[in-house]
Motif scaffolding. Structure first.
Motif, PDB file in Angstrom:
ATOM      1  N   PRO A   1       0.869  -1.225   0.007  1.00  6.14           N
ATOM      2  CA  PRO A   1       0.062   0.176  -0.169  1.00  6.14           C
ATOM      3  C   PRO A   1       0.939   1.291  -0.083  1.00  6.14           C
ATOM      4  CG  PRO A   1      -0.811  -1.579   1.621  1.00  6.14           C
ATOM      5  CD  PRO A   1       0.356  -2.054   0.964  1.00  6.14           C
ATOM      6  N   GLU A   2       1.932   1.354   0.667  1.00  5.80           N
ATOM      7  CA  GLU A   2       2.516   2.435   1.088  1.00  5.80           C
ATOM      8  C   GLU A   2       3.334   3.118  -0.338  1.00  5.80           C
ATOM      9  OE1 GLU A   2       6.581   2.291   2.952  1.00  5.80           O
ATOM     10  OE2 GLU A   2       7.031   4.144   1.866  1.00  5.80           O
TER      11      GLU A   2
ATOM     12  N   GLY B   1       0.941   3.931  -3.143  1.00  5.00           N
ATOM     13  CA  GLY B   1       0.463   5.601  -3.161  1.00  5.00           C
ATOM     14  C   GLY B   1       1.526   6.508  -3.866  1.00  5.00           C
TER      15      GLY B   1
ATOM     16  N   GLU C   1      -6.275   2.037  -3.012  1.00  2.55           N
ATOM     17  CA  GLU C   1      -5.881   2.491  -1.824  1.00  2.55           C
ATOM     18  C   GLU C   1      -7.232   3.208  -0.850  1.00  2.55           C
ATOM     19  OE1 GLU C   1      -3.023   2.533  -0.528  1.00  2.55           O
ATOM     20  OE2 GLU C   1      -1.261   2.510  -2.195  1.00  2.55           O
TER      21      GLU C   1
ATOM     22  N   GLN D   1      -8.608   1.788   2.746  1.00  2.00           N
ATOM     23  CA  GLN D   1      -8.228   2.711   3.623  1.00  2.00           C
ATOM     24  C   GLN D   1      -8.895   2.190   5.064  1.00  2.00           C
ATOM     25  OE1 GLN D   1      -9.625   6.607   2.862  1.00  2.00           O
ATOM     26  NE2 GLN D   1      -8.196   7.605   4.214  1.00  2.00           N
TER      27      GLN D   1
ATOM     28  N   THR E   1      -3.389   4.322   6.384  1.00  2.00           N
ATOM     29  CA  THR E   1      -3.083   3.369   5.483  1.00  2.00           C
ATOM     30  C   THR E   1      -2.226   2.389   6.427  1.00  2.00           C
ATOM     31  OG1 THR E   1      -2.918   4.658   3.445  1.00  2.00           O
ATOM     32  CG2 THR E   1      -1.499   2.729   3.605  1.00  2.00           C
TER      33      THR E   1
ATOM     34  N   ASN F   1       3.018   5.723   5.842  1.00  2.37           N
ATOM     35  CA  ASN F   1       2.611   5.206   4.661  1.00  2.37           C
ATOM     36  C   ASN F   1       1.172   6.118   4.312  1.00  2.37           C
ATOM     37  OD1 ASN F   1       4.382   3.307   5.586  1.00  2.37           O
ATOM     38  ND2 ASN F   1       3.182   1.566   5.555  1.00  2.37           N
ATOM     39  N   THR F   2       0.764   6.457   5.287  1.00  4.35           N
ATOM     40  CA  THR F   2      -0.501   7.179   5.242  1.00  4.35           C
ATOM     41  C   THR F   2      -0.270   8.507   4.216  1.00  4.35           C
ATOM     42  OG1 THR F   2      -1.541   6.518   7.319  1.00  4.35           O
ATOM     43  CG2 THR F   2      -2.571   8.604   6.371  1.00  4.35           C
TER      44      THR F   2
ATOM     45  N   VAL G   1       0.562   7.734   0.837  1.00  2.00           N
ATOM     46  CA  VAL G   1      -0.501   7.428  -0.176  1.00  2.00           C
ATOM     47  C   VAL G   1      -1.343   8.498  -0.506  1.00  2.00           C
ATOM     48  CG1 VAL G   1      -2.646   6.291  -0.172  1.00  2.00           C
ATOM     49  CG2 VAL G   1      -0.766   5.180   0.802  1.00  2.00           C
TER      50      VAL G   1
END
Lengths: 237, 441
Positions: free
Chosen positions: B112-113, B116, B145, B149, B155, B177-178, B181
Motif C-alpha cells: 500500500p505505501e 501510493g 488505496e 483505507q 493506511t 504510509n498514510t 498514499v
C-alpha cells in the motif's frame, strides 16, 4: 549426501586438485566434490596410478590417460557418483563416460542453445546478432546437443576482445556448473531437451570472417562505453 | 642521532595518521573487482535465492564482477521501467503494486505505501508518453488505496502476505504510509477533479494531525517494521499532509506540517546531515541509509515548494549537496549508509537512494541553475541505467531495479523493489528534461 565428481585436464598434485577454483566454488555452493577424474594432457603423473581410485584424505582421485578408455570408464563407474561435472576442454566424451554417474555429466558451452552449437561460438553469436551466452548442458553423444540445464547471457565491457570474453565465459561457466549441479541434485530444476532444428552447428572461422566478427563486436560494445564506470570505478574515460 | 630517529618516528606517525584520516573521510571508490574470480563465501547463501531460475544467475555474476549493461536513450530505459511497474501491478491482481520481485519468492504481494507514491509517477508518465495504460493504472491504484483505507483514515503498515514475516500479521495504522498514499490521492484529484480522492486524503490528514506532538515529532502511527522511535524521514509523509492542506485550505494540516518541518530543521547539522533519518538508529548520531535520508530531503523540498517556504528548500539543498560530494569523491559511488560525519565504509549502494538523490540533484540543479548538481545527477542516471537489464528473460527483472548494487548487498537483498523502479522512472523523466534544457541553453 550426493556425490559429485569432477572430470578435467589438470597437472597438479592430487591434494591440490581439490583447491582449484571450480572445486572451491562447488564446495562453497554445497556440492563438495568427492572425487576428481583427471588427465594431464601430457605424460601421466608418476605419483598417481592410472585408472585406479586413489584416496586423498576422505576424497579420491582417478588419473586416466583418455577419458573414453574402457579401464578409465570402469574406474569412473566404481566412484558411484551421482553427477559428473566436466570442467571444460575439447574432449568428446563417449556414452560410457556420460552414463557412468546416476544423473549423467554436465558441461558448459559458450553460445545460446540450441541456436549456436559447435566451434567459434562466441564469434558466431556476435555475427548472428545474438547474446553471448554461457549454457550448461547435460552432455550427450554429439556436439552440444545435450539437454539444457541453465543459460545466462554474459555481461560485457567496452574494452572487451574475444579473448577477454572467452576468459569471462570460462569463469562464469565454473559458477554456473556449481549452480546447475546443485539444482539437478536437489531436483529443483529439470534439464530441457534441445530442439535441434532451431539451431545449427558452426565451425572454426576463417580469418576474414573473424575480422568481420571483430568489427561487429566493436559496434556492440559502443553502448557499454557510455557508463560512468565503463573503464572501472572512478576512472576517467 | 636520537634526534634524527625521533624526527623519523614523528614523520612516520604523522604519515600513518594522515592515511587513516584520509581513508576515513576521503575514501576512494570501491576497488575494481578482480576479473574472473569471486570470493567463494559469496556463493554460500546463494541457494535460497534460486540462481538456477531464469535470469537470476546473470544478474549475480554481472554485479559481483562489477560489470554493467549497455546504456541507451532515457526513453528506452523509461519505457522498460514503466513496463516493469505495470507488470508489478498485474502480478498482484489487486491494482496495488507488488513490493517487488524476489529471487527467493517471485513476485511479492501488493504494497500500500509505495503504491501510493507510484501514482504521481504514473501521471507524469501519462503526460510524457500519452499512453492510456498509465492513466488507467494510476486511477486503479488510487481506487485500491481507498478500498483498503482503514476506518481511522490511515493506511496500514507493511503489507498482507509477507513471506519473510518482517511485518507481522497485525493491521497497524501507519502515519508514514498514510502520508505517502495521500500524495497519490492528491495527484489523482488534481488530474481527474474527482472529489472522492480529496475526501480520502482529508480523512487521512485528520488521522495524521493527531500523530504529531507539540514538539513536531511523530509519536503515534509509527510503523512497527523500522526499529527507530524518532523519525525525521517522516518529512516525506508530511509532504502529503501539506499538499492536502493546500488543496483543501484547511489550516490545521498546514500548521502541523510546519511544526514537524521546523523540528526536522532543528535536526540538521552544519554539514547538511539530518539526525534520525534512519529506520534503525536509536539516537541522534546513528547511521542512515541513503533511502530515508533522501526521504527527508524530498519532504523538505516538496513542502518548501507547496508552502512557498525557502528555508525548507534550502535545507533540502544542503542535504543534496553534502551527499553529492560524498558520491563524487568516491568516483561516483554512493555508499548505502552514511554516518553523521558523512563517512561510510560500505561497499554497496542502496539503489532507491541512488535514484532519489539523482532526482534531488536534478531538481535542485534546475531550481538553482546549479550546473555541478545537474552534472552529478545526469551521471548518476547513466550509472543506474547500467544496472537495469533490458534483455533479461525474467519479467520480474527485465526493466526493474534491485534494492542493492551489487545484488547481494545489504539492502533488500536479491529483490527488485517497486520503489527503486519508481524513483528511477522519476529520474529518467527529469534527466530527459534536463538534457533538453542543456541543449537549448
Amino acid at each position: 549426501m550426493s556425490r559429485v565428481a569432477v572430470i578435467g585436464s589438470y597437472n597438479t598434485s592430487p591434494r591440490d586438485l581439490f583447491h582449484v577454483d571450480l572445486m572451491r566454488y562447488l564446495e562453497a555452493y554445497g556440492c563438495r566434490p568427492s572425487a576428481v577424474v583427471f588427465r594431464t594432457g601430457a605424460e601421466p603423473r608418476s605419483d598417481v596410478p592410472l585408472n585406479t581410485i586413489h584416496p586423498v584424505g576422505d576424497r579420491s582421485v582417478v588419473q586416466v590417460s583418455r577419458f573414453d578408455d574402457p579401464a578409465a570408464i570402469e574406474a569412473m563407474r566404481r566412484l558411484s557418483a551421482d553427477l559428473f561435472v566436466y570442467a571444460g576442454g575439447r574432449d568428446l566424451l563417449r556414452p560410457g563416460v556420460l552414463e557412468a554417474a546416476r544423473l549423467g555429466c554436465i558441461g558448459s558451452h559458450y553460445g545460446p542453445l540450441p541456436e549456436i552449437r559447435g566451434m567459434g561460438t562466441v564469434e558466431w553469436s556476435v555475427l548472428n546478432g545474438r547474446p553471448i551466452v554461457v549454457a550448461i548442458q547435460r552432455m550427450a553423444a554429439g556436439v552440444d546437443v545435450g539437454d539444457i540445464v541453465l543459460q545466462a547471457p554474459v555481461a560485457l565491457r567496452p574494452d572487451d576482445t574475444f579473448t577477454t570474453i572467452r576468459d569471462r565465459c570460462y569463469f562464469w561457466a565454473k559458477i554456473m556448473l556449481a549452480v546447475a549441479a546443485r539444482a539437478l541434485l536437489s531436483g529443483s530444476t529439470v534439464a530441457t531437451p534441445q530442439r535441434l532444428d532451431e539451431g545449427r552447428q558452426y565451425y572454426r572461422l576463417h580469418p576474414d570472417v573473424t575480422a568481420l566478427a571483430t568489427r561487429k563486436l566493436a559496434v556492440r560494445l559502443q553502448a557499454y562505453g557510455k557508463h560512468p564506470w565503463a573503464f572501472g570505478p572512478g576512472r576517467k574515460r | 642521532m636520537p634526534g634524527v630517529i625521533m624526527a623519523v618516528r614523528q614523520r612516520l606517525r604523522l604519515g600513518a595518521k594522515y592515511r587513516r584520516l584520509k581513508g576515513l573521510y576521503f575514501p576512494g571508490p570501491p576497488p575494481p573487482p578482480s576479473q574472473n574470480t569471486i570470493d567463494p563465501w559469496r556463493l554460500t547463501h546463494l541457494e535460497r535465492h534460486r540462481p538456477h531460475a531464469p535470469g537470476h544467475a546473470e544478474i549475480f555474476l554481472r554485479d559481483t564482477q562489477g560489470l554493467f549493461e549497455p546504456i541507451h536513450d532515457d526513453l528506452v530505459h523509461l519505457d522498460a521501467t514503466l513496463d516493469w511497474l505495470l507488470r508489478a501491478q498485474d502480478a498482484t491482481g489487486s491494482a496495488g503494486f507488488a513490493v517487488g520481485y524476489s529471487f527467493a519468492h517471485g513476485w511479492l504481494p501488493a504494497y500500500p505505501e509505495t503504491t501510493g507514491y507510484i501514482i504521481p509517477t504514473l501521471w507524469d508518465a501519462f503526460a510524457l508518453r500519452g499512453d492510456e495504460r498509465f492513466r488507467q493504472s494510476a486511477i486503479a491504484a488510487a481506487d485500491w488505496e481507498i478500498a483498503i483505507q482503514l476506518p481511522c483514515g490511515a493506511t496500514r503498515a507493511g503489507y498482507e502476505g509477507d513471506p519473510d514475516g518482517f511485518w507481522g500479521k497485525e493491521l497497524v495504522p501507519a502515519a508514514f504510509n498514510t502520508g505517502q498514499v495521500m500524495q497519490g490521492w492528491n495527484r489523482t484529484f488534481v488530474e481527474t477533479g474527482d472529489s472522492k480522492y480529496l475526501e480520502a486524503a482529508r480523512r487521512a490528514a485528520d488521522f495524521l494531525v493527531d500523530c504529531v506532538d507539540d514538539r513536531g515529532v511523530f509519536v503515534k502511527g509509527l510503523s512497527p517494521g523500522p526499529t527507530s522511535r524518532t523519525r525525521s524521514y517522516y518529512a516525506r509523509a508530511v509532504y502529503g499532509l501539506a499538499w492536502t492542506g493546500a488543496l483543501t485550505g484547511d489550516q490545521r494540516y498546514i500548521d502541523v506540517s510546519r511544526r514537524h518541518l521546523e523540528w526536522v530543521l532543528d535536526q540538521q547539522r552544519s554539514n547538511g546531515w539530518v539526525s534520525y533519518a534512519s529506520f534503525v538508529a536509536q539516537d541522534d548520531g546513528g547511521e542512515a541509509l541513503t533511502h530515508p535520508l533522501a526521504y527527508v530531503a524530498e519532504g523538505l523540498l516538496e513542502c518548501g515548494l507547496v508552502l512557498n517556504e525557502a528555508k525548507y528548500v534550502e535545507a533540502s539543498r544542503r542535504i543534496a549537496s553534502a551527499v553529492m560530494h560524498v558520491c563524487e569523491k568516491r568516483g561516483l559511488f554512493l555508499p548505502a549508509m552514511l554516518s553523521r560525519r558523512l563517512t561510510s565504509e560500505d561497499r554497496y549502494s542502496c539503489l532507491p537512494g541512488n535514484a532519489q538523490f539523482a532526482c534531488l540533484w536534478l531538481r535542485h540543479g534546475m531550481l538553482q541553475r546549479n550546473l555541478p548538481m545537474l552534472n552529478t545527477g545526469l551521471k548518476m542516471v547513466d550509472w543506474l541505467k547500467g544496472v537495469q537489464s533490458l534483455q533479461n528473460e525474467n519479467p520480474g527483472i527485465r526493466g526493474g531495479l534491485a534494492g542493492s548494487w551489487p545484488i547481494d548487498g545489504g539492502y533488500s537483498i536479491f529483490i527488485y523493489v517497486n520503489w527503486a523502479a519508481k524513483f528511477f522512472a522519476d529520474s529518467l523523466m527529469l534527466a530527459r528534461s534536463v538534457r533538453r534544457r542543456l541543449l537549448e541553453s
